[in-house]
Design a protein around this motif. Structure first.
Motif, PDB file in Angstrom:
ATOM      1  N   ILE A 117      24.594  26.340  42.296  1.00  0.00           N
ATOM      2  CA  ILE A 117      25.929  25.907  42.734  1.00  0.00           C
ATOM      3  C   ILE A 117      26.845  25.520  41.579  1.00  0.00           C
ATOM      4  CG2 ILE A 117      25.104  25.169  44.999  1.00  0.00           C
ATOM      5  CD1 ILE A 117      25.412  22.253  44.005  1.00  0.00           C
ATOM      6  N   ASN A 120      30.295  27.042  41.346  1.00  0.00           N
ATOM      7  CA  ASN A 120      31.374  26.602  42.239  1.00  0.00           C
ATOM      8  C   ASN A 120      32.512  25.926  41.486  1.00  0.00           C
ATOM      9  OD1 ASN A 120      29.662  27.506  44.212  1.00  0.00           O
ATOM     10  ND2 ASN A 120      29.441  25.560  45.266  1.00  0.00           N
ATOM     11  N   ILE A 153      30.212  31.430  47.843  1.00  0.00           N
ATOM     12  CA  ILE A 153      31.117  30.414  47.293  1.00  0.00           C
ATOM     13  C   ILE A 153      32.275  30.176  48.243  1.00  0.00           C
ATOM     14  CG2 ILE A 153      32.661  29.802  45.398  1.00  0.00           C
ATOM     15  CD1 ILE A 153      31.007  31.533  43.573  1.00  0.00           C
ATOM     16  N   CYS A 156      36.273  30.796  46.831  1.00  0.00           N
ATOM     17  CA  CYS A 156      35.886  31.568  45.640  1.00  0.00           C
ATOM     18  C   CYS A 156      37.090  31.767  44.715  1.00  0.00           C
ATOM     19  CB  CYS A 156      35.326  32.922  46.077  1.00  0.00           C
ATOM     20  SG  CYS A 156      34.562  33.848  44.737  1.00  0.00           S
TER      21      CYS A 156
END
Length: 198
Positions: A117, A120, A153, A156
C-alpha cells in the motif's frame, strides 16, 4: 480451449520483444536521454513530490537517468519489488543501493520493504509496457502485477507507461482485468490518452 485474446497478446508481445532486441546501442542511448527529459517534464507538469517508477531491463526504454535525476532533486521515488503472491512491494529508490534479480528474473533494488500500500502515497505512477493503444489500453508483459496494483488503488494518481515511439498502436488486445493508463511517455513526446480512464 484456446483463448483468442491471450493468443493475440502473446503474438504481439513476441513481435515487440523482437523489435526491441534489434535496436542499436546508439538508438538506446538516444532514447534514454529523451525518456529522462520527457519524464522530468511530466513530473514538473503534475507537480509530483513522490512517484513510483521501475528499474528498466536492457530491452526496455532506460529509466535510470531519470531515477537518478529525480532522487537528486529530492523527489521520493518508489521502486517495485515482485512478490510470489502476485502483488508488488515497494522500496525507496537509492542510486547507491544494490540491485538483485527479482522473482521474475528482472533487476530489482535491495532495500527496506514498505508494503504494497506504500504506492497509495505517490502523485504519479510510471510503469513499463510492451505497447499502449490510442484509447489508453496497455499491453503488459503478461504477469498482471501492474494491472492488479492500478486496479486496487482508490483515487489512483495519473499512470503513464514508458514505451518506444513505435509502440503506440491503434489497438492492443485486452481483457476485462487489463487497466488503462492515463498516457504514454516515449523518447520524443508525452501524450495524454485517457484522462478519465484512471
Amino acid at each position: 480451449m484456446p483463448d483468442p485474446i491471450d493468443d493475440a497478446k502473446r503474438a504481439l508481445r513476441a513481435e515487440l520483444r523482437e523489435r526491441r532486441q534489434l535496436l542499436t546501442d546508439a538508438a538506446r542511448k538516444d532514447a534514454a536521454a529523451g525518456i529522462a527529459a520527457q519524464l522530468e517534464a511530466l513530473v514538473d507538469q503534475v507537480g509530483a513530490h513522490a512517484v513510483s517508477c521501475y528499474l528498466s531491463t536492457r530491452a526496455e526504454p532506460e529509466t535510470r537517468p531519470f531515477l537518478n535525476a529525480a532522487v537528486a532533486r529530492g523527489i521520493r521515488v518508489l521502486l517495485p519489488i515482485t512478490r510470489v503472491d502476485g502483488l508488488l512491494d515497494w522500496v525507496v529508490a537509492d542510486p547507491d543501493a544494490d540491485v538483485t534479480e527479482g522473482v521474475l528474473g528482472i533487476p530489482e533494488p535491495v532495500g527496506e520493504l514498505l508494503g504494497p500500500i506504500a504506492v497509495n502515497d505517490v502523485d504519479l505512477m510510471i510503469i513499463p509496457a510492451a505497447a499502449v493503444d490510442r484509447s489508453g489500453m496497455r499491453l503488459g508483459w503478461g504477469r498482471g502485477y501492474f494491472d492488479k496494483t492500478i486496479g486496487s488503488i482508490q483515487g489512483c494518481p495519473p499512470v503513464y507507461a514508458v514505451i518506444f515511439d513505435s509502440e503506440l498502436l491503434d489497438e492492443v488486445p485486452s481483457d476485462v482485468h487489463d487497466q488503462p493508463v492515463t498516457g504514454v511517455v516515449t523518447p520524443t513526446r508525452t501524450i495524454t490518452l485517457a484522462p478519465e480512464g484512471r
